[in-house]
Design an enzyme around this catalytic site. Structure first.
Site, PDB file in Angstrom:
ATOM      1  CG  HIS A   1      -3.443  -0.153  -6.489  1.00 16.63           C
ATOM      2  ND1 HIS A   1      -3.747   0.372  -5.262  1.00 16.63           N
ATOM      3  CD2 HIS A   1      -3.587  -1.501  -6.341  1.00 16.63           C
ATOM      4  CE1 HIS A   1      -4.063  -0.597  -4.417  1.00 16.63           C
ATOM      5  NE2 HIS A   1      -3.968  -1.756  -5.059  1.00 16.63           N
TER       6      HIS A   1
ATOM      7  NE  ARG B   1      -4.202  -1.567   0.237  1.00 14.34           N
ATOM      8  CZ  ARG B   1      -4.380  -2.551  -0.657  1.00 14.34           C
ATOM      9  NH1 ARG B   1      -3.499  -2.766  -1.619  1.00 14.34           N
ATOM     10  NH2 ARG B   1      -5.450  -3.324  -0.596  1.00 14.34           N
TER      11      ARG B   1
HETATM   12  P1  NDP Z   1      -1.698 -12.056   4.127  1.00 14.57           P
HETATM   13  O1  NDP Z   1      -2.575 -11.599   5.223  1.00 14.57           O
HETATM   14  O2  NDP Z   1      -1.877 -13.424   3.583  1.00 14.57           O
HETATM   15  O3  NDP Z   1      -0.174 -11.931   4.576  1.00 14.57           O
HETATM   16  C1  NDP Z   1       0.314 -10.851   5.277  1.00 14.57           C
HETATM   17  C2  NDP Z   1       1.742 -11.117   5.689  1.00 14.57           C
HETATM   18  O4  NDP Z   1       2.278  -9.930   6.296  1.00 14.57           O
HETATM   19  C3  NDP Z   1       1.840 -12.234   6.735  1.00 14.57           C
HETATM   20  O5  NDP Z   1       2.976 -13.025   6.491  1.00 14.57           O
HETATM   21  C4  NDP Z   1       2.020 -11.464   8.048  1.00 14.57           C
HETATM   22  O6  NDP Z   1       2.738 -12.164   9.031  1.00 14.57           O
HETATM   23  C5  NDP Z   1       2.825 -10.278   7.560  1.00 14.57           C
HETATM   24  N1  NDP Z   1       2.703  -9.161   8.493  1.00 14.57           N
HETATM   25  C6  NDP Z   1       1.587  -8.509   8.879  1.00 14.57           C
HETATM   26  N2  NDP Z   1       1.871  -7.570   9.794  1.00 14.57           N
HETATM   27  C7  NDP Z   1       3.204  -7.634   9.980  1.00 14.57           C
HETATM   28  C8  NDP Z   1       4.098  -6.933  10.809  1.00 14.57           C
HETATM   29  N3  NDP Z   1       3.681  -5.968  11.669  1.00 14.57           N
HETATM   30  N4  NDP Z   1       5.410  -7.263  10.773  1.00 14.57           N
HETATM   31  C9  NDP Z   1       5.843  -8.244   9.955  1.00 14.57           C
HETATM   32  N5  NDP Z   1       5.038  -8.953   9.127  1.00 14.57           N
HETATM   33  C10 NDP Z   1       3.740  -8.644   9.148  1.00 14.57           C
HETATM   34  O7  NDP Z   1      -1.837 -10.973   2.968  1.00 14.57           O
HETATM   35  P2  NDP Z   1      -1.683 -11.191   1.391  1.00 14.57           P
HETATM   36  O8  NDP Z   1      -0.391 -11.845   1.114  1.00 14.57           O
HETATM   37  O9  NDP Z   1      -2.907 -11.791   0.821  1.00 14.57           O
HETATM   38  O10 NDP Z   1      -1.674  -9.655   0.877  1.00 14.57           O
HETATM   39  C11 NDP Z   1      -0.688  -8.753   1.332  1.00 14.57           C
HETATM   40  C12 NDP Z   1      -1.031  -7.341   0.884  1.00 14.57           C
HETATM   41  O11 NDP Z   1      -0.761  -7.162  -0.506  1.00 14.57           O
HETATM   42  C13 NDP Z   1      -2.485  -6.902   0.996  1.00 14.57           C
HETATM   43  O12 NDP Z   1      -2.857  -6.619   2.329  1.00 14.57           O
HETATM   44  C14 NDP Z   1      -2.494  -5.662   0.118  1.00 14.57           C
HETATM   45  O13 NDP Z   1      -2.078  -4.546   0.894  1.00 14.57           O
HETATM   46  C15 NDP Z   1      -1.421  -5.966  -0.921  1.00 14.57           C
HETATM   47  N6  NDP Z   1      -2.016  -6.178  -2.248  1.00 14.57           N
HETATM   48  C16 NDP Z   1      -1.656  -5.313  -3.261  1.00 14.57           C
HETATM   49  C17 NDP Z   1      -2.157  -5.483  -4.507  1.00 14.57           C
HETATM   50  C18 NDP Z   1      -1.727  -4.594  -5.628  1.00 14.57           C
HETATM   51  O14 NDP Z   1      -2.294  -4.685  -6.720  1.00 14.57           O
HETATM   52  N7  NDP Z   1      -0.722  -3.762  -5.439  1.00 14.57           N
HETATM   53  C19 NDP Z   1      -3.119  -6.556  -4.829  1.00 14.57           C
HETATM   54  C20 NDP Z   1      -3.409  -7.408  -3.716  1.00 14.57           C
HETATM   55  C21 NDP Z   1      -2.878  -7.208  -2.483  1.00 14.57           C
HETATM   56  P3  NDP Z   1       2.142 -13.532   9.689  1.00 14.57           P
HETATM   57  O15 NDP Z   1       2.206 -14.538   8.571  1.00 14.57           O
HETATM   58  O16 NDP Z   1       3.074 -13.853  10.775  1.00 14.57           O
HETATM   59  O17 NDP Z   1       0.737 -13.212  10.093  1.00 14.57           O
HETATM   60  C1  OXD Z   2      -6.197  -5.743  -3.159  1.00 17.50           C
HETATM   61  C2  OXD Z   2      -5.769  -4.731  -4.121  1.00 17.50           C
HETATM   62  O1  OXD Z   2      -5.948  -5.599  -1.959  1.00 17.50           O
HETATM   63  O2  OXD Z   2      -6.277  -4.730  -5.242  1.00 17.50           O
HETATM   64  O3  OXD Z   2      -6.785  -6.740  -3.610  1.00 17.50           O
HETATM   65  O4  OXD Z   2      -4.881  -3.939  -3.811  1.00 17.50           O
END
Ligand code: NDP
Ligand code: OXD
Length: 317
Positions: free
Chosen positions: A280, A232
């Site tokens: 994005h 983000r």
């Molecule tokens: P998940 O919830 O599956 O994974 C999140 C990961 O981040 C987990 O490994 C979690 O750790 C880790 N995490 C969360 N908080 C912390 C922290 N404070 N310190 C260290 N690690 C942390 O999310 P997704 O993989 O599905 O998606 C990730 C992000 O990608 C979305 O939230 C979105 O913001 C972004 N996104 C962007 C898109 C784009 O087009 N640019 C499209 C889709 C998503 P743990 O495993 O230990 O819980």
């Molecule tokens: C999502 C995105 O979170 O599109 O799916 O960024």
């Protein structure tokens, strides 16, 4: 078997892009023919709406949908939702969609390879009509660090393995993943960052991860590191990146997300010669597979099973 708590008659309201909504409606017709599926703002029977599918829900959902049970986000992230305004009894479910994951894998692989092979520099050179080859480094000589080892971060790590990068990963809780060194928590952040040549952000946006990509973090990276932000815009302190690019601490960057989307035309990162910005588009949910996933989850929920993919409100993701 239907849980005794739940009746057959329930409605689903979809409140997102209406063109994609038509596809969602078709999938619901096939998968859950007994369901009334409405595309907002079409008004149904608000008391019968148990499931809401939205990127951002309409205001006042507690009053509008008094019997709402589940809010499905149409995206992987849920940071766009104001959790404080969603009644405690409503479960919030994020999107896990195979097409969203494969899109991110494509884009992140492309981004890591582009940074590894100096593409931001070559694009700038071309605009300046320069022909300036640089030494080609082997992937095996580059360390790629992935922040976020969730659904997307892990899939990206798997896709990068065949290139022979040295892979490192960072998450909130400890992980053991074949072929990569893993680090967890803020205490291990310096050790994680210390030798990352390319840093990929695939974190969710929470109060703990907001502005994490800042001067302090950049200084923990080796000089000349490269950044790929796919999470983000609010993960990044944009002024700090500009200064780090200026000083050479960060060599170049690819940003799929910015703090303000769309950015102002004069945004300094848009015109920066060593930054590639995309609007994005790293990945997006596919309406067919996303709707199929939500139908499967609703079926589970109607059977009284725990909802997969529900977020933990306390953690914020
Ligand atoms: P998940 O919830 O599956 O994974 C999140 C990961 O981040 C987990 O490994 C979690 O750790 C880790 N995490 C969360 N908080 C912390 C922290 N404070 N310190 C260290 N690690 C942390 O999310 P997704 O993989 O599905 O998606 C990730 C992000 O990608 C979305 O939230 C979105 O913001 C972004 N996104 C962007 C898109 C784009 O087009 N640019 C499209 C889709 C998503 P743990 O495993 O230990 O819980
Ligand atoms: C999502 C995105 O979170 O599109 O799916 O960024």
């Amino acid at each position: 078997m239907m849980s005794s708590r739940m009746s057959e008659n329930f409605e689903v309201t979809y409140c997102a892009d209406p063109a994609r909504g038509a596809t969602w409606k078709q999938i619901f017709r096939d998968e859950l023919p007994q369901t009334t599926f409405r595309i907002w703002p079409e008004a149904g029977t608000p008391e019968s709406v148990e499931y809401l599918i939205a990127w951002t829900p309409p205001p006042g959902i507690a009053a509008s949908f008094p019997n709402l049970k589940v809010l499905f986000s149409t995206g992987a992230g849920i940071d766009q939702l104001d959790l404080g305004n969603i009644p405690d009894g409503v479960q919030v479910v994020r999107m896990i969609d195979p097409n969203l994951t494969s899109g991110m894998v494509e884009f992140a692989t492309m981004g890591v390879l582009a940074l590894h092979r100096d593409i931001p520099h070559y694009l700038a050179d071309q605009r300046a009509r320069l022909w300036a080859p640089r030494p080609v480094r082997r992937a095996a000589d580059h360390i790629v660090g992935i922040m976020g080892l969730g659904v997307l971060g892990r899939a990206v790590a798997d896709a990068l393995k065949p290139f022979n990068f040295t892979l490192k990963g960072w998450s909130a809780s400890p992980k053991s993943i074949d072929g990569m060194r893993t680090f967890a928590g803020i205490e291990e952040l310096p050790a994680f960052l210390s030798d990352c040549d390319i840093l990929v952000c695939l974190l969710p946006l929470t109060s703990e991860t907001e502005s994490l990509l800042c001067d302090t973090t950049f200084k923990l990276l080796p000089r000349g590191a490269r950044l790929l932000n796919l999470g983000r815009g609010r993960h990044l302190v944009e002024e700090d990146l500009l200064l780090a690019l200026e000083s050479g601490q960060i060599d170049c960057a690819m940003l799929d997300v910015l703090r303000a989307e769309p950015p102002e035309a004069g945004h300094p990162l848009l015109g920066h010669p060593r930054v590639i910005v995309t609007p994005h588009i790293a990945s997006t949910t596919h309406p067919v597979t996303a709707a199929q996933r939500v139908c499967a989850l609703i079926k589970q929920h109607r059977r009284g099973l725990p909802l997969e993919d529900a977020i933990d409100r306390r953690r914020g993701y």
